[in-house]
Design a protein around this motif. Sequence first.
Motif, PDB file in Angstrom:
ATOM      1  N   THR A  89       0.845  -1.189   0.000  1.00 19.42           N
ATOM      2  CA  THR A  89       0.000   0.000   0.000  1.00 19.42           C
ATOM      3  C   THR A  89       0.884   1.243   0.000  1.00 19.42           C
ATOM      4  N   TYR A  90       0.614   2.131  -0.921  1.00 22.19           N
ATOM      5  CA  TYR A  90       1.317   3.411  -0.996  1.00 22.19           C
ATOM      6  C   TYR A  90       0.298   4.536  -1.058  1.00 22.19           C
ATOM      7  N   GLU A  91       0.677   5.692  -0.538  1.00 23.97           N
ATOM      8  CA  GLU A  91      -0.155   6.873  -0.713  1.00 23.97           C
ATOM      9  C   GLU A  91       0.122   7.380  -2.126  1.00 23.97           C
ATOM     10  N   GLU A 103      -4.428   6.325   0.057  1.00 17.86           N
ATOM     11  CA  GLU A 103      -3.761   5.025   0.120  1.00 17.86           C
ATOM     12  C   GLU A 103      -4.396   4.081  -0.895  1.00 17.86           C
TER      13      GLU A 103
END
Length: 172
Positions: A89-91, A103
């Motif tokens: 998970t990345y912003e 996210e």
Amino acid sequence: MTIRRIIVIPDPRLKQPSAPVEAVTDEIRQLADDMLETMYDAPGIGLAAVQIGVMKRILVLDVSREGEDKRPMVFINPQIVWSSEETSTYEEGCLSIPEYYEEVERPARVRVRYVDLDGKAQEIEADGLLATCLQHEIDHLDGILFLDHLSKLKRDRVMKKFSKVARREAAG
């Protein structure tokens, strides 16, 4: 090199799939240069041609950190040929959805087949930020925004806000 105008939601072109690049020509190489110049100016770490209104399957990115040498990459006709079951998970943010971050969960690793600026077939396996960025930009080429990976409620809220801004600017 020319800095091009980046289109923003709700521009309908952002929801349309892009056409494959038939041949790597000087025109395509110039487009890639313009896209890199536009991306660095924005500033961003990735840009798909559709984001400057060009409906071709080409994207550029540079995930080097601030203070490091630039590492520009160009992907023509990219396609994900494998993705891991493991996710990360990345912003994410998007130059076509200014100042909005959320996210997003995606496969942690991907293998991408593409053509380089010399017209040669290439393949790259990526993880971390590079994998996320590649998936985000390839989504653009398929008419998919990172908003499409969010809940309907969040997506509708963002689209409503940007549609209001677009109407104000059109009237303005």
